[in-house]
Design a protein around this motif. Structure first.
Motif, PDB file in Angstrom:
ATOM      1  N   ALA A  17      -7.875   3.156 -24.764  1.00 50.95           N
ATOM      2  CA  ALA A  17      -7.268   4.047 -25.754  1.00 50.95           C
ATOM      3  C   ALA A  17      -6.656   3.281 -26.923  1.00 50.95           C
ATOM      4  N   ASP A  18      -6.309   2.027 -26.705  1.00 51.36           N
ATOM      5  CA  ASP A  18      -5.719   1.244 -27.802  1.00 51.36           C
ATOM      6  C   ASP A  18      -6.778   0.569 -28.668  1.00 51.36           C
ATOM      7  N   GLY A  19      -8.047   0.884 -28.412  1.00 51.36           N
ATOM      8  CA  GLY A  19      -9.134   0.339 -29.209  1.00 51.36           C
ATOM      9  C   GLY A  19      -9.730  -0.942 -28.667  1.00 51.36           C
TER      10      GLY A  19
ATOM     11  N   ARG B 135      -5.123  -4.140 -16.135  1.00 49.06           N
ATOM     12  CA  ARG B 135      -4.999  -3.410 -17.399  1.00 49.06           C
ATOM     13  C   ARG B 135      -4.627  -1.958 -17.077  1.00 49.06           C
ATOM     14  N   GLU B 136      -3.442  -1.558 -17.521  1.00 53.00           N
ATOM     15  CA  GLU B 136      -2.953  -0.206 -17.231  1.00 53.00           C
ATOM     16  C   GLU B 136      -3.211   0.768 -18.370  1.00 53.00           C
ATOM     17  N   THR B 137      -3.745   0.293 -19.488  1.00 46.73           N
ATOM     18  CA  THR B 137      -4.041   1.167 -20.634  1.00 46.73           C
ATOM     19  C   THR B 137      -5.099   2.200 -20.242  1.00 46.73           C
ATOM     20  N   PRO B 138      -4.926   3.461 -20.687  1.00 49.69           N
ATOM     21  CA  PRO B 138      -5.925   4.488 -20.366  1.00 49.69           C
ATOM     22  C   PRO B 138      -7.321   4.116 -20.868  1.00 49.69           C
TER      23      PRO B 138
ATOM     24  N   ASP C  27      -6.333   2.970 -15.615  1.00 52.97           N
ATOM     25  CA  ASP C  27      -6.487   4.157 -16.457  1.00 52.97           C
ATOM     26  C   ASP C  27      -5.155   4.855 -16.746  1.00 52.97           C
ATOM     27  N   GLY C  28      -4.189   4.089 -17.211  1.00 50.93           N
ATOM     28  CA  GLY C  28      -2.936   4.682 -17.645  1.00 50.93           C
ATOM     29  C   GLY C  28      -1.881   4.830 -16.575  1.00 50.93           C
TER      30      GLY C  28
END
Length: 306
Positions: A211-213, A192-195, A172-173
């Motif tokens: 958050a990147d879709g 996966r580090e994307t929020p 989560d980011g």
């Protein structure tokens, strides 16, 4: 004057009241009706009740208590407990006060689930905190482990070893804690580090939206949320708390305050690295606390001292 005040009507509190009632003690059980495992449809690792409904266990437990006239059950919240010359006085939310010679705190913990849309609503139903409690049901499934702290991230290694080769860590980011990065890579666990924006769907068909879709389809998610005490009573009474917030107890379930015992996931012995939060363990703690309180009361009344 009650012999024992039991605060909390989960497995620990119910079993404490049952054991005490069978010894003809006068018991007041006060339950706020907000159990930690309320979202869960099933409980496990309880001999003869594996896969049983936690809500049904509580209902049956209350029903069994009705056979013992010395046990009184009140649906309310204890807002304060204070020592008196001959025991303790408890004040309930509706303003009523009761006195008891001994106290068992079985108030439990509260899970502080991450603030991600859809996560709290699925906690216990597709999003799980414990691989002991739910791992068997998630074997061979596509899994995600959600968290950013080292113990949360390292949970992925255990889940990968025990239950599934398809495990993805979602932070989560946040960056993966350095001690875990190499181990996860060696185990073939994707990170996966994307929020995260939200979690959709139902158990066996969950969708994690980033958050990147992008989205990740998973069948179950593990999220070991941090916890806090459900009640402030232990702190009010001056009971020693451990670093993780659990009430410190000894092998008799005694706290650091004379006459106050604690049972279930609200408490643990200092020698243990973590609280064992199984339903059956809570019930066992409640029985243990009730046995030793009964013996303490007997010695006092018989003039046998400590």
């Amino acid at each position: 004057m009650y012999d024992v005040l039991v605060v909390g009507g989960g497995p620990a509190g119910l079993n404490a009241a049952l054991v005490s009632g069978r010894q003809r003690r006068r018991v007041l059980l006060v339950d706020s009706g907000r159990p930690r495992n309320a979202p869960a449809a099933e409980m496990h690792m309880f001999l003869s009740r594996d896969g049983f409904s936690p809500a049904e266990l509580r209902r049956l437990g209350r029903e069994e208590l009705s056979a013992y006239p010395g046990v009184e059950l009140v649906e309310d919240t204890v807002v304060s407990v204070a020592p008196t010359a001959d025991g303790f006085e408890a004040t309930l939310a509706r303003g009523v006060t009761h006195r008891a010679r001994k106290v068992i705190l079985a108030t439990g913990q509260v899970d502080l689930v991450d603030e991600i849309e859809g996560l709290a609503e699925r906690f216990g139903r597709g999003v799980f905190h414990c691989p002991f409690c739910h791992g068997w049901e998630t074997r061979g499934k596509a899994l995600a482990v959600l968290g950013r702290e080292l113990p949360q991230v390292m949970l992925a290694l255990y889940v990968r070893d025990r239950f599934s080769e398809d495990v993805v860590v979602c932070t989560d980011g946040h960056p993966v804690p350095e001690p875990a990065a190499g181990r996860l890579a060696a185990a073939g666990i994707e990170v996966r580090e994307t929020p995260l924006v939200r979690i959709e769907g139902e158990e066996d068909a969950l969708r994690l939206v980033f958050a990147d879709g992008e989205a990740l389809e998973r069948q179950a998610v593990y999220h070991r949320a941090p916890t806090r005490q459900h009640s402030t009573l232990a702190e009010q009474l001056g009971c020693t708390l451990l670093a993780d917030g659990c009430v410190r107890v000894d092998e008799f379930q005694r706290t650091s305050v004379a006459g106050v015992y604690a049972a279930g996931d609200t408490a643990r012995m200092e020698a243990l690295p973590d609280a064992v939060t199984f339903v059956i363990a809570g019930a066992a703690d409640g029985a243990r606390a009730a046995v030793w309180i009964d013996q303490e009361l007997f010695r006092e009344d018989a003039g046998l001292g400590g």
